[in-house]
Enzyme design. Structure first.
Site, PDB file in Angstrom:
ATOM      1  CD  GLU A  32      -2.844  -0.614   1.726  1.00 34.04           C
ATOM      2  OE1 GLU A  32      -3.097   0.480   2.653  1.00 34.04           O
ATOM      3  OE2 GLU A  32      -4.268  -1.240   2.339  1.00 34.04           O
ATOM      4  CG  HIS A  86      -4.810   4.041   1.702  1.00 36.64           C
ATOM      5  ND1 HIS A  86      -6.319   4.905   1.749  1.00 36.64           N
ATOM      6  CD2 HIS A  86      -5.635   2.894   1.852  1.00 36.64           C
ATOM      7  CE1 HIS A  86      -7.541   4.231   2.495  1.00 36.64           C
ATOM      8  NE2 HIS A  86      -6.873   2.687   2.224  1.00 36.64           N
TER       9      HIS A  86
END
Length: 142
Positions: A32, A86
């Site tokens: 991520e 994100h």
């Protein structure tokens, strides 16, 4: 006559900044990626890519050193933390239960990047009080 829902107001982002976020997400894959957006009101004026302290494919936390650096820069410019982004490396571009539970900045807009049928997408949400509400993301010319 209805009322205006300020939480549904669009979020404005330059197209080049959206591309920068998506490039960061692609570069960090399969982990991520995360970062912060500085600006005023519902308009991002700068993208601040950050390190994911957890270096995880399923979780993120903006590295504390990066968070402090960005907040100091925002204060120096008179800007606000207007957004947090994100990626979900394996999709979907929607908030997970963890994202909703750990949304510690309720005034910020949360952007999530994820691949959809082989193409990276970016969506915007308000995460507040245990709920997620998608808001319009307006990509503006540079």
């Amino acid at each position: 006559m209805g009322h205006l829902d300020s939480e549904a107001e669009p979020f404005h982002l330059r197209r080049s900044d959206a591309e920068r976020i998506l490039a960061h997400a692609r570069d960090e894959w399969p982990l991520e990626a995360c970062g912060l957006l500085g600006g005023i009101g519902r308009r991002a004026l700068a993208v601040y890519p950050a390190r994911n302290e957890w270096a995880s494919p399923v979780r993120y936390r903006v590295h504390p050193e990066d968070l402090i650096r960005v907040l100091q820069d925002l204060e120096a410019k008179g800007w606000e933390l207007v957004g947090i982004y994100h990626s979900h490396p394996h999709g979907p571009p929607t908030p997970s239960p963890t994202d909703i539970r750990e949304a510690y900045y309720p005034e910020a807009v949360y952007l999530i990047a994820a691949p959809v049928q082989g193409e990276w997408r970016l969506r915007a949400f308000h995460l507040r009080d245990g709920t997620a509400q998608e808001i319009p993301l307006i990509l503006e010319p540079d």
